[in-house]
Design an enzyme around this catalytic site. Structure first.
Site, PDB file in Angstrom:
ATOM      1  N   CYS A 107      57.957 -40.135  10.928  1.00 27.77           N
ATOM      2  CA  CYS A 107      57.099 -41.106  11.615  1.00 27.77           C
ATOM      3  C   CYS A 107      55.790 -40.475  12.104  1.00 27.77           C
ATOM      4  O   CYS A 107      54.790 -41.165  12.255  1.00 27.77           O
ATOM      5  CB  CYS A 107      57.851 -41.720  12.784  1.00 27.77           C
ATOM      6  N   GLU A 156      61.094 -46.479  19.568  1.00 28.72           N
ATOM      7  CA  GLU A 156      60.336 -45.447  18.838  1.00 28.72           C
ATOM      8  C   GLU A 156      60.180 -45.964  17.418  1.00 28.72           C
ATOM      9  O   GLU A 156      61.135 -45.935  16.634  1.00 28.72           O
ATOM     10  CB  GLU A 156      61.101 -44.121  18.835  1.00 28.72           C
TER      11      GLU A 156
HETATM   12  P1  NAD Z   1      65.135 -49.660  10.110  1.00 21.54           P
HETATM   13  O1  NAD Z   1      64.326 -50.290  11.181  1.00 21.54           O
HETATM   14  O2  NAD Z   1      65.321 -50.380   8.850  1.00 21.54           O
HETATM   15  O3  NAD Z   1      66.623 -49.377  10.671  1.00 21.54           O
HETATM   16  C1  NAD Z   1      66.825 -48.638  11.857  1.00 21.54           C
HETATM   17  C2  NAD Z   1      68.156 -49.025  12.474  1.00 21.54           C
HETATM   18  O4  NAD Z   1      68.123 -50.375  12.916  1.00 21.54           O
HETATM   19  C3  NAD Z   1      69.351 -48.915  11.534  1.00 21.54           C
HETATM   20  O5  NAD Z   1      70.407 -48.325  12.251  1.00 21.54           O
HETATM   21  C4  NAD Z   1      69.640 -50.362  11.199  1.00 21.54           C
HETATM   22  O6  NAD Z   1      70.983 -50.597  10.837  1.00 21.54           O
HETATM   23  C5  NAD Z   1      69.321 -51.033  12.529  1.00 21.54           C
HETATM   24  N1  NAD Z   1      69.047 -52.475  12.491  1.00 21.54           N
HETATM   25  C6  NAD Z   1      68.540 -53.197  11.468  1.00 21.54           C
HETATM   26  N2  NAD Z   1      68.384 -54.483  11.852  1.00 21.54           N
HETATM   27  C7  NAD Z   1      68.789 -54.561  13.144  1.00 21.54           C
HETATM   28  C8  NAD Z   1      68.826 -55.614  14.102  1.00 21.54           C
HETATM   29  N3  NAD Z   1      68.421 -56.847  13.802  1.00 21.54           N
HETATM   30  N4  NAD Z   1      69.266 -55.338  15.338  1.00 21.54           N
HETATM   31  C9  NAD Z   1      69.657 -54.090  15.678  1.00 21.54           C
HETATM   32  N5  NAD Z   1      69.645 -53.053  14.808  1.00 21.54           N
HETATM   33  C10 NAD Z   1      69.204 -53.292  13.559  1.00 21.54           C
HETATM   34  O7  NAD Z   1      64.493 -48.221   9.902  1.00 21.54           O
HETATM   35  P2  NAD Z   1      64.815 -47.139   8.766  1.00 21.54           P
HETATM   36  O8  NAD Z   1      64.359 -47.663   7.461  1.00 21.54           O
HETATM   37  O9  NAD Z   1      66.203 -46.644   8.930  1.00 21.54           O
HETATM   38  O10 NAD Z   1      63.891 -45.918   9.240  1.00 21.54           O
HETATM   39  C11 NAD Z   1      62.546 -45.784   8.907  1.00 21.54           C
HETATM   40  C12 NAD Z   1      61.671 -46.221  10.057  1.00 21.54           C
HETATM   41  O11 NAD Z   1      62.015 -45.511  11.242  1.00 21.54           O
HETATM   42  C13 NAD Z   1      60.205 -45.918   9.816  1.00 21.54           C
HETATM   43  O12 NAD Z   1      59.456 -47.042  10.195  1.00 21.54           O
HETATM   44  C14 NAD Z   1      59.924 -44.754  10.738  1.00 21.54           C
HETATM   45  O13 NAD Z   1      58.596 -44.621  11.146  1.00 21.54           O
HETATM   46  C15 NAD Z   1      60.821 -45.050  11.877  1.00 21.54           C
HETATM   47  N6  NAD Z   1      61.068 -43.831  12.654  1.00 21.54           N
HETATM   48  C16 NAD Z   1      60.433 -43.709  13.855  1.00 21.54           C
HETATM   49  C17 NAD Z   1      60.598 -42.554  14.612  1.00 21.54           C
HETATM   50  C18 NAD Z   1      59.920 -42.423  15.959  1.00 21.54           C
HETATM   51  O14 NAD Z   1      60.347 -41.569  16.740  1.00 21.54           O
HETATM   52  N7  NAD Z   1      58.900 -43.206  16.281  1.00 21.54           N
HETATM   53  C19 NAD Z   1      61.421 -41.525  14.137  1.00 21.54           C
HETATM   54  C20 NAD Z   1      62.049 -41.679  12.892  1.00 21.54           C
HETATM   55  C21 NAD Z   1      61.862 -42.849  12.164  1.00 21.54           C
END
Ligand code: NAD
Length: 488
Positions: free
Chosen positions: A296, A262
């Site tokens: 999002c 997502e």
């Molecule tokens: P992010 O991608 O920076 O981090 C998300 C998670 O991924 C964190 O827990 C982080 O520690 C982990 N992570 C980072 N690198 C990783 C790796 N290499 N392997 C595994 N895990 C890793 O996102 P963010 O800044 O926390 O959140 C904002 C983003 O989330 C926006 O792009 C937003 O659109 C998206 N979002 C999407 C939805 C949806 O349902 N589509 C809902 C909420 C937020």
């Protein structure tokens, strides 16, 4: 609403609360810039231990009766509700959610999600196929051939989430995954993990067998990446940025992980010339007033027919001063802070960039007058769809308004995006709006509403992700499909 600083040094692995090998790190309140508490900092080895525990717990959990699983889920929902008064100030302190968003969404929806999956799902986990007749061949006797589609749990699911709605996002993964018979390792976002530590404590307290739910957390990406690499993890259910989603897809490919991704969005609200502008304005302004645009599904691009542009701009300009920016605990506040100083700087840099690209900043949220906290006020940029602010996900209270001349152009603008998560159409003619909706390349389209239907499949087209959850689709997302064939 205040909360005592919390010290949470422990992870939940195999039913034990054990200190994270990397110690702890500070969680900062984005409104006050003070320390909310200390969160556990797991290493890659901690993550691998959690995955092993989930694997060991899998056979017994997946063999448990659907009723027994459902009863634990119902207890979990009740326990979250009972803890709501304690959870709410914590969630507000670490996410910056306003009172309205925290009390209306963050905590109760997490409980609702456990409640939604407190059911026996055998009706969707086993589906009979119509029998087929087959004539005899030298190799097979022929006969009436029956089939059953059986859905097995995938196995160990790593649930990795973004900041913004920590409890809701996590509950939306853990609850359907457990209901389908999987075990989980939970890894929240580094910015706001304390409510998830509390959620793990609640779930541990209601009697889930050891190892069924494991919780790790870390300040950097290593622990999450270790889960993605681990051969003990069968599926990664991820909510976060498209950038990290692509890394997970690449890394997960080595062990052929099942993926539910997502990811980001850049929603378009297409306002046709016959639209009720008031209705459209309520939706578009949710990019400002709903969690400061850190959503999002936000309609961050207002794609407006030229005949309605002046009215939409005037409406938003009139609305902006009434949207109080500031202390999330003040009932009148509509925009709380962004999650971090880095995110505030990123958002203001996007507004600066839009000016440099020729955009007109009609409502400017860069100067809020607040010295403390990571605030950006409502911002409206009038521009075109090729500008960076119209193409990249900003994740802040910034609307880009893009005019169009006719319906085909409006649809083309909406679809001219790498993302495809959630679009909206506004028209007095719902038949026309449905036809436009069907031409939009987005996983969801709201017709004359920003209201979600939580039973609908949720997920993105294009770079917004892979797979669907929501309602029963959530349970199916955490299963492997098996065909069982017999001759009757
Ligand atoms: P992010 O991608 O920076 O981090 C998300 C998670 O991924 C964190 O827990 C982080 O520690 C982990 N992570 C980072 N690198 C990783 C790796 N290499 N392997 C595994 N895990 C890793 O996102 P963010 O800044 O926390 O959140 C904002 C983003 O989330 C926006 O792009 C937003 O659109 C998206 N979002 C999407 C939805 C949806 O349902 N589509 C809902 C909420 C937020």
């Amino acid at each position: 609403m205040s909360t005592e600083p919390r010290n949470e040094p422990n992870l939940l692995i195999d039913g034990e609360w054990v200190p994270a090998s990397g110690g702890t790190y500070e969680i900062i309140n984005p409104a006050t810039e003070t320390v909310v508490g200390h969160a556990p900092n797991a290493t890659a080895d901690d993550a691998l231990a959690a995955a092993r525990a989930a694997k060991d717990a899998l056979p017994a959990w997946s063999a448990l009766s659907a009723d027994d699983r459902a009863s634990l889920m119902a207890k979990a929902a009740d326990a979250i509700r009972a803890k709501a008064p304690e959870l709410l100030p914590l969630v507000i302190a670490e996410t910056g959610a306003t009172l309205a968003v925290g009390s209306g969404m963050q905590v109760p929806v997490a409980a609702d999600r456990f409640n939604r999956y407190a059911r026996d799902f055998r009706n969707i986990l086993q589906t009979p196929l119509p029998p087929q007749t087959a004539t005899a061949t030298p190799l097979a006797p022929g006969g009436v051939i029956s089939g059953l589609v059986n859905r097995q749990p995938v196995g160990v699911v790593a649930c990795i989430t973004s900041y913004n709605f920590p409890m809701v996002n996590m509950a939306g993964k853990v609850a359907p995954a457990l209901a389908a018979g999987n075990t989980v390792v939970v890894k929240p976002a580094p910015q706001d993990p304390l409510a998830i530590v509390e959620l793990a404590r609640i779930l541990d307290g209601v009697g889930f067998p050891k190892g069924v739910i494991n919780m790790i957390n870390s300040s950097g990406p290593e622990a999450g990446a270790a889960l993605v690499d681990s051969p003990d993890v069968d599926m990664v259910s991820f909510t976060g940025s498209t950038l990290v989603g692509t890394k997970i897809m690449e890394a997960g490919g080595k062990t052929m992980k099942r993926l539910l991704l997502e990811l980001g969005g850049k929603g378009a609200a297409v306002v046709l010339e016959d639209a009720d502008v008031k209705q459209a304005l309520t939706c578009i302004a949710s990019t400002w007033a709903f969690h400061s645009g850190q959503i999002c599904t936000a309609p961050t691009r207002a794609v407006v027919h030229v005949s309605k542009v002046d009215e939409v701009i005037a409406g938003l300009v009139q609305m902006a001063p009434y949207l109080q920016v500031g202390d999330p605990n003040d009932k009148k506040t509509k925009l709380g802070p962004l999650i971090s100083a880095a995110q505030r700087d990123r958002v203001t840099a996007h507004i600066d960039g839009a000016v440099a690209e020729g955009g007109e900043v009609v409502v400017d949220g860069r100067a809020t007058g607040l010295d403390t906290g990571f605030y950006v006020g409502p911002t409206l940029i009038v521009g075109n769809n090729s500008m960076t602010c119209a193409q990249e996900e900003i994740f802040g209270p910034v609307i880009t308004l893009i005019p169009f001349e006719d319906e085909d152009e409006g649809i083309a603008i909406a679809n001219d995006s790498d993302f495809g998560l959630y679009d909206y159409v506004f028209s007095a003619d719902t038949g026309r709006a449905f036809n436009v909706a069907k031409r939009l390349k987005a996983g969801h389209v709201g017709v004359n509403t920003a209201q979600r239907n939580h039973e609908a499949p949720f997920g993105g087209f294009k770079m917004s992700g892979v797979g669907r959850d929501g309602g029963d689709f959530g349970v199916l997302a955490y299963t492997e499909t098996q065909s069982i064939i017999w001759s009757a």
